[in-house]
Design an enzyme around this catalytic site. Structure first.
Site, short mmCIF file in Angstrom:
data_model
loop_
_atom_site.label_atom_id
_atom_site.label_comp_id
_atom_site.label_asym_id
_atom_site.label_seq_id
_atom_site.Cartn_x
_atom_site.Cartn_y
_atom_site.Cartn_z
N LYS A 77 0.81 -1.23 0.00
CA LYS A 77 0.00 0.00 0.00
C LYS A 77 0.85 1.28 0.00
CE LYS A 77 -4.17 -1.91 2.08
NZ LYS A 77 -5.17 -1.82 3.14
N ASP A 114 -10.32 2.30 1.90
CA ASP A 114 -10.49 1.55 3.15
C ASP A 114 -11.38 2.29 4.16
OD1 ASP A 114 -9.02 -0.72 2.52
OD2 ASP A 114 -7.14 0.11 3.27
P1 NDP Z 1 0.08 -1.40 10.69
O1 NDP Z 1 1.14 -2.46 10.79
O2 NDP Z 1 0.31 -0.22 9.83
O3 NDP Z 1 -0.23 -0.86 12.18
C1 NDP Z 1 -0.42 -1.77 13.23
C2 NDP Z 1 -0.85 -1.01 14.49
O4 NDP Z 1 -1.17 -1.99 15.48
C3 NDP Z 1 0.22 -0.11 15.09
O5 NDP Z 1 -0.40 1.05 15.60
C4 NDP Z 1 0.80 -0.98 16.23
O6 NDP Z 1 1.32 -0.22 17.30
C5 NDP Z 1 -0.44 -1.68 16.69
N1 NDP Z 1 -0.18 -2.96 17.38
C6 NDP Z 1 0.34 -4.09 16.86
N2 NDP Z 1 0.38 -5.07 17.80
C7 NDP Z 1 -0.15 -4.54 18.94
C8 NDP Z 1 -0.38 -5.05 20.25
N3 NDP Z 1 -0.08 -6.31 20.56
N4 NDP Z 1 -0.94 -4.23 21.18
C9 NDP Z 1 -1.26 -2.95 20.86
N5 NDP Z 1 -1.05 -2.40 19.63
C10 NDP Z 1 -0.50 -3.18 18.68
O7 NDP Z 1 -1.23 -2.21 10.28
P2 NDP Z 1 -2.50 -1.66 9.46
O8 NDP Z 1 -2.84 -0.32 10.00
O9 NDP Z 1 -2.27 -1.81 8.01
O10 NDP Z 1 -3.64 -2.75 9.84
C11 NDP Z 1 -4.19 -2.80 11.14
C12 NDP Z 1 -5.34 -3.81 11.19
O11 NDP Z 1 -6.41 -3.43 10.34
C13 NDP Z 1 -4.95 -5.24 10.76
O12 NDP Z 1 -5.56 -6.14 11.66
C14 NDP Z 1 -5.57 -5.38 9.38
O13 NDP Z 1 -5.90 -6.73 9.11
C15 NDP Z 1 -6.82 -4.52 9.54
N6 NDP Z 1 -7.33 -4.01 8.25
C16 NDP Z 1 -8.57 -4.41 7.84
C17 NDP Z 1 -9.11 -3.98 6.65
C18 NDP Z 1 -10.47 -4.46 6.22
O14 NDP Z 1 -10.84 -4.23 5.06
N7 NDP Z 1 -11.25 -5.07 7.09
C19 NDP Z 1 -8.37 -3.04 5.76
C20 NDP Z 1 -7.09 -2.64 6.30
C21 NDP Z 1 -6.59 -3.13 7.49
P3 NDP Z 1 2.83 0.36 17.27
O15 NDP Z 1 2.80 1.60 16.44
O16 NDP Z 1 3.13 0.62 18.70
O17 NDP Z 1 3.68 -0.73 16.67
#
Ligand code: NDP
Length: 286
Positions: A77, A114
């Site tokens: 993306k 999205d």
């Molecule tokens: P990114 O990798 O860009 O961001 C992940 C985020 O999750 C960060 O803010 C990270 O925090 C946080 N995080 C990860 N693990 C933990 C944890 N154990 N506890 C607390 N915070 C945590 O991912 P995306 O933004 O691309 O995607 C996020 C979610 O959205 C995914 O589950 C994805 O599947 C879903 N999604 C669903 C879509 C749909 O169409 N239904 C479309 C797009 C995404 P930190 O910054 O501290 O690392």
């Protein structure tokens, strides 16, 4: 020339695809096939595995060979955002692109559907407009950015927008990127103790690893709606937590997936498919 005009000059259906890695699990081909049947559009749509370093070459040859449009998923993306010649305002704010097409001058246009997909799901399928509400977003990654970019386009904004993230500096960076468009309060999970929220959206990838961000039940206002962007056959940990603590609604991200696909389909084809019947078709039967 639009895809629909191109179709009129050719007997072959226009080709569409989603690209990513891994991609074999993708539901997008089924979703677009159901949209095409519903709206009587003659198209093909496939899921294609494209490795990270092959992204630009693949996209170039796809459009050069008459491909109609591409959806882009993990891990492409951000790369798609950098590669597009033009990005829509919401993709620019999100800094991520999930939909590619060519404009009438043949330029590669990147959009991000999205966030609009999630808002359409909340508003149309769950009767939960976020205008005037106290909104809490968990996570500060690409998915949260996409949702905020769509909120920036809403005429009726939430009363307040809070973004909580494990890494506070990332939430703060996001808040400053949206300055002038949205007022965002960036906090860490510890700061959520004293406040309550009407709508809580989980945009972390914690659910993927079967984890839950450290949340206190007192943050759920009466009638609170909880939404997990992730979806799976079983309710996610976050949705189970929400139900246990009295949330009025606990919704998974299947409707967001179908909603973002619907916005892309209507950008490409000029017709808006109805999502509710496609959600029903894809929802695992209890
Ligand atoms: P990114 O990798 O860009 O961001 C992940 C985020 O999750 C960060 O803010 C990270 O925090 C946080 N995080 C990860 N693990 C933990 C944890 N154990 N506890 C607390 N915070 C945590 O991912 P995306 O933004 O691309 O995607 C996020 C979610 O959205 C995914 O589950 C994805 O599947 C879903 N999604 C669903 C879509 C749909 O169409 N239904 C479309 C797009 C995404 P930190 O910054 O501290 O690392």
């Amino acid at each position: 020339m639009s895809d629909v005009e191109a179709d009129k000059q050719s007997s072959a259906p226009t080709r569409y695809a989603v690209i990513g890695s891994p991609i074999s699990h993708s539901k997008s081909p089924l979703i677009h096939a159901l949209f095409a049947a519903q709206t009587q559009q003659a198209i093909t749509y496939e899921a294609i595995e494209v490795l990270e370093d092959d992204f630009e070459r693949f996209v170039g040859s796809w459009f050069a060979s008459g491909g109609g449009g591409l959806n882009v998923t993990v891990p492409h993306k951000e790369r798609a955002f950098a590669f597009a010649e033009i990005t829509t305002p919401r993709a620019t704010l999100a800094r991520a692109v999930n939909t590619l097409s060519l404009d009438s001058a043949g330029r590669l246009v990147g959009d991000n559907t999205d966030g609009a997909g999630l808002l359409n799901d909340l508003i149309e399928n769950y009767d939960t407009p976020i205008g005037g509400k106290r909104l809490l977003l968990l996570g500060a990654g690409g998915a949260t950015r996409g949702v905020l970019a769509a909120i920036a386009d809403l005429p009726n904004k939430p009363a307040s927008i809070t973004v909580a993230n494990r890494t506070l500096s990332r939430a703060q960076g996001l808040a400053s990127d949206f300055e002038g468009r949205l007022e965002i309060i960036a906090v860490s999970y510890d700061d959520l103790q004293q406040h309550e929220y009407d709508v809580v959206i989980n945009g972390t990838s914690a659910s993927l690893g079967g984890e839950l961000p450290p949340l206190v039940p007192s943050l759920l206002a009466p009638d609170c709606c909880c939404y997990d962007m992730m979806y799976s056959a079983e309710p996610t940990l976050f949705l189970r937590w929400a139900k246990e603590h009295g949330a009025a609604k606990a919704i998974d991200g299947l409707g967001m997936l179908i909603g973002q696909a619907a916005v892309a389909f209507s950008l490409w084809r000029g017709v808006e498919p109805k999502t509710a019947e496609v959600i029903l078709a894809l929802r695992p039967k209890a």
